[in-house]
Design an enzyme around this catalytic site. Sequence first.
Site, PDB file in Angstrom:
ATOM      1  NE  ARG A 141      -4.061  -2.001   0.173  1.00  0.00           N
ATOM      2  CZ  ARG A 141      -4.032  -3.018  -0.433  1.00  0.00           C
ATOM      3  NH1 ARG A 141      -3.202  -3.440  -1.304  1.00  0.00           N
ATOM      4  NH2 ARG A 141      -4.915  -3.960  -0.168  1.00  0.00           N
ATOM      5  CB  SER A 187      -9.700  -2.012   3.776  1.00  0.00           C
ATOM      6  OG  SER A 187     -10.039  -3.149   3.217  1.00  0.00           O
ATOM      7  CD  GLU A 204      -5.791  -0.082   2.573  1.00  0.00           C
ATOM      8  OE1 GLU A 204      -6.182  -0.460   1.766  1.00  0.00           O
ATOM      9  OE2 GLU A 204      -5.466  -1.242   3.563  1.00  0.00           O
TER      10      GLU A 204
END
Length: 309
Positions: free
Chosen positions: A167, A216, A298
């Site tokens: 990520r 998420s 996130e």
Amino acid sequence: MTELPQTRGKLTPQRPLSDLTWLRVGGPAQWLFQPADADDLAAFLRDLPGDVPVFPIGVGSNLIVRDGGIGGVVIRLGRGFNHIRVEGDHVVAGAAALDAHVARKAAAAGRDLTFLRTIPGAIGGAVRMNAGCYGRYVADHLVQARAVTRAGEIVTLTPADLNFGYRHSDLPPGAVIVEACFAAPAGEPAALEAAMADQLARRDVTQPTRDRSAGSTFRNPSGASSTGRADDVHDLKAWKLIDAAGLRGARLGGAQMSEKHPNFLINTGTATAADLEKLGERVRKKVYDSSGIKLEWEIMRVGDPGADQ
């Protein structure tokens, strides 16, 4: 504020951003810039005083804009950046092209980028965050990306330049991705379409796709996203830690951790950005108290807090 450069695109002062994010919260941009094309963006950034901050927002699928809004210039790419072309075994997509559209157009041409089908958002954000699903990541397919630097140069970035991680990428500060080229393996169109239909069905069973969310909320502590395989290990998945801490369905104001998938932060209809962020921070604290593990956001949170924060 300093006078802004001339542009062929659209500049809007004090533009509300809540309708440009999936969570539908947040204050205004001091200026919203929608460039006509990459050259327009490059000229604008070149002539923009260096002390004026810039922030690209994509389609706002992974973003909380705080209630006080964002100072400086918010850049949102639109029609001049949503092209999709299949060139042999490569797929070239503008940064504003939706991930799902790229997957579908590639599949129709017999090219497999099916992992993009269920990833919310657009290609620029997918590259910046090394988006992934079912064990495949942007890093596995990216050939190169074109970006406009904060100084107004149009540059080509390789995977080595971006130094992908979980990520994460090392995109230069202030740079705006405008296009990406992916290596796409061959596949039979009907089989690729069937695979994507299966992914969508599995997603709808496990995720609150009908609720207002940003995907998420927290990264998986294990550093890897779920693969979807039967042998996948969930011991350190964020959702399981949240569930074990008794936070499935937890609420604060109009914000809620989804009953269906506890790692999805949702706006039930009346949430402010402050509600969403405060609930997320409460979840982080309780998970740490119960497990000793610090969850990392996130969802990106940007802008100035509102008066009540």
